[in-house]
Design a protein around this motif. Sequence first.
Motif, short mmCIF file in Angstrom:
data_model
loop_
_atom_site.label_atom_id
_atom_site.label_comp_id
_atom_site.label_asym_id
_atom_site.label_seq_id
_atom_site.Cartn_x
_atom_site.Cartn_y
_atom_site.Cartn_z
N PRO A 154 -12.20 8.89 -14.93
CA PRO A 154 -11.97 7.94 -13.83
C PRO A 154 -11.66 8.65 -12.51
CG PRO A 154 -10.64 7.38 -15.76
CD PRO A 154 -11.24 8.74 -16.01
N GLU A 155 -12.24 8.12 -11.44
CA GLU A 155 -11.96 8.60 -10.09
C GLU A 155 -11.32 7.45 -9.33
OE1 GLU A 155 -14.31 9.49 -5.95
OE2 GLU A 155 -15.39 9.91 -7.80
N TYR A 156 -10.04 7.59 -9.01
CA TYR A 156 -9.29 6.54 -8.34
C TYR A 156 -9.36 6.71 -6.82
CZ TYR A 156 -7.43 5.53 -12.94
OH TYR A 156 -7.30 5.19 -14.25
N PHE A 157 -9.32 5.59 -6.12
CA PHE A 157 -9.33 5.60 -4.66
C PHE A 157 -8.30 4.62 -4.14
CE2 PHE A 157 -10.82 3.77 -0.61
CZ PHE A 157 -10.77 4.92 0.16
N MET A 158 -7.49 5.09 -3.19
CA MET A 158 -6.50 4.22 -2.55
C MET A 158 -6.86 4.09 -1.08
SD MET A 158 -2.93 5.38 -4.24
CE MET A 158 -2.31 4.37 -5.57
N LEU A 159 -7.06 2.86 -0.63
CA LEU A 159 -7.38 2.59 0.76
C LEU A 159 -6.12 2.70 1.63
CD1 LEU A 159 -9.55 1.73 2.81
CD2 LEU A 159 -8.95 -0.65 2.29
N ARG A 160 -5.04 2.16 1.14
CA ARG A 160 -3.73 2.22 1.82
C ARG A 160 -2.71 2.72 0.80
NH1 ARG A 160 -6.13 -2.64 3.38
NH2 ARG A 160 -6.60 -2.70 5.61
N PRO A 161 -2.64 4.04 0.61
CA PRO A 161 -1.83 4.61 -0.48
C PRO A 161 -0.38 4.10 -0.55
CG PRO A 161 -3.14 6.31 0.55
CD PRO A 161 -3.33 5.07 1.38
N LYS A 217 0.84 1.95 -3.70
CA LYS A 217 1.90 2.49 -4.57
C LYS A 217 3.05 1.50 -4.66
CE LYS A 217 0.89 7.35 -3.74
NZ LYS A 217 1.30 8.56 -3.04
N ALA A 218 3.41 0.86 -3.54
CA ALA A 218 4.52 -0.10 -3.53
C ALA A 218 4.22 -1.30 -4.43
CB ALA A 218 4.82 -0.55 -2.11
N TYR A 219 2.97 -1.76 -4.43
CA TYR A 219 2.59 -2.92 -5.24
C TYR A 219 2.11 -2.52 -6.64
CZ TYR A 219 3.13 -6.23 -1.40
OH TYR A 219 3.63 -7.02 -0.41
N GLY A 220 1.84 -1.24 -6.85
CA GLY A 220 1.45 -0.76 -8.18
C GLY A 220 0.00 -1.00 -8.56
N TYR A 221 -0.92 -0.61 -7.71
CA TYR A 221 -2.34 -0.71 -8.06
C TYR A 221 -3.13 0.34 -7.28
CZ TYR A 221 -3.42 -3.06 -3.59
OH TYR A 221 -3.59 -3.36 -2.27
N ASP A 233 -2.33 -1.71 7.85
CA ASP A 233 -2.03 -0.51 7.08
C ASP A 233 -0.61 -0.48 6.50
OD1 ASP A 233 -4.58 0.49 7.30
OD2 ASP A 233 -4.13 1.66 9.10
N GLU A 234 0.26 -1.36 6.98
CA GLU A 234 1.62 -1.44 6.44
C GLU A 234 1.73 -2.54 5.39
OE1 GLU A 234 1.29 -1.17 10.06
OE2 GLU A 234 1.39 0.97 9.56
N GLY A 235 0.65 -3.26 5.13
CA GLY A 235 0.65 -4.31 4.12
C GLY A 235 1.00 -5.68 4.66
N ASN A 236 1.06 -5.83 5.97
CA ASN A 236 1.37 -7.13 6.58
C ASN A 236 0.11 -7.97 6.70
OD1 ASN A 236 4.15 -6.42 7.14
ND2 ASN A 236 3.31 -5.07 8.71
N LYS A 254 -4.08 -21.79 -6.38
CA LYS A 254 -2.90 -22.36 -5.74
C LYS A 254 -2.32 -21.42 -4.70
CE LYS A 254 1.70 -24.07 -6.79
NZ LYS A 254 2.72 -24.21 -7.80
N GLU A 255 -2.22 -20.12 -5.05
CA GLU A 255 -1.67 -19.15 -4.11
C GLU A 255 -2.14 -17.75 -4.47
OE1 GLU A 255 2.59 -19.41 -4.39
OE2 GLU A 255 2.59 -18.99 -6.52
N LEU A 256 -2.03 -16.84 -3.49
CA LEU A 256 -2.33 -15.43 -3.69
C LEU A 256 -1.02 -14.66 -3.59
CD1 LEU A 256 -5.64 -15.39 -1.64
CD2 LEU A 256 -5.41 -15.19 -4.12
N ALA A 257 -1.06 -13.34 -3.59
CA ALA A 257 0.15 -12.51 -3.67
C ALA A 257 1.17 -12.80 -2.57
CB ALA A 257 -0.21 -11.03 -3.67
N ILE A 258 0.70 -13.05 -1.37
CA ILE A 258 1.57 -13.36 -0.23
C ILE A 258 1.07 -14.69 0.34
CG2 ILE A 258 2.27 -12.62 2.09
CD1 ILE A 258 2.01 -9.74 1.12
#
Length: 173
Positions: free
Chosen positions: A47-54, A58-62, A82-85, A154-158
């Motif tokens: 597996p080759e993992y890629f994080m767009l906003r590391p 990491k904070a959300y665990g994916y 980029d801060e997750g807002n 019904k809803e998403l994460a935020i």
Amino acid sequence: MLNKITTKILIGILFIITVASCNDKPKTETTEEKSEIVKHKAKAETPEYFMLRPEVEKAYGYSHAVKIGNAIKVSGAVSMDDEGNPTAIGDLEQQMKNCYADLEKILKHYGCTFNDVVAENIFTTNMPKFLEVAGYRTEIYKNQFPTGSWLGVKELAIPEFLIEIELEVHKTN
């Protein structure tokens, strides 16, 4: 009479050829060839993992994407900075465009385009509004549309997220 004898001889010859070919042993690879095959297969399946906003991921665990062999699975993209807002709050169409912009960055990382997408699943908290703006997808998928599903949720994460888009990609060699 000669035809019956000729036919029996021909059948006998065919039988001998068939039995002889069944006894042929298949070619076996040398130890070196087997080792190379195992190395290639292991490399292709690592597996080759890629994080767009590391930091956010990491904070959300994916991880935003993972590639195994020629298959790439991309987590659902949402409209965030980029801060997750959340961004484009209240504007589903702009959120959708922001999702596709992030998805394009991930595809480019793997050397792919939207032409390589084989499945697209869209989750939205406002299906009627999504149906109004879904035509934008023709700007994304110029050759053909992938398979996929559109799901009203019904809803998403935020709560400010109105749409989330996930992809499955097949990278051609």
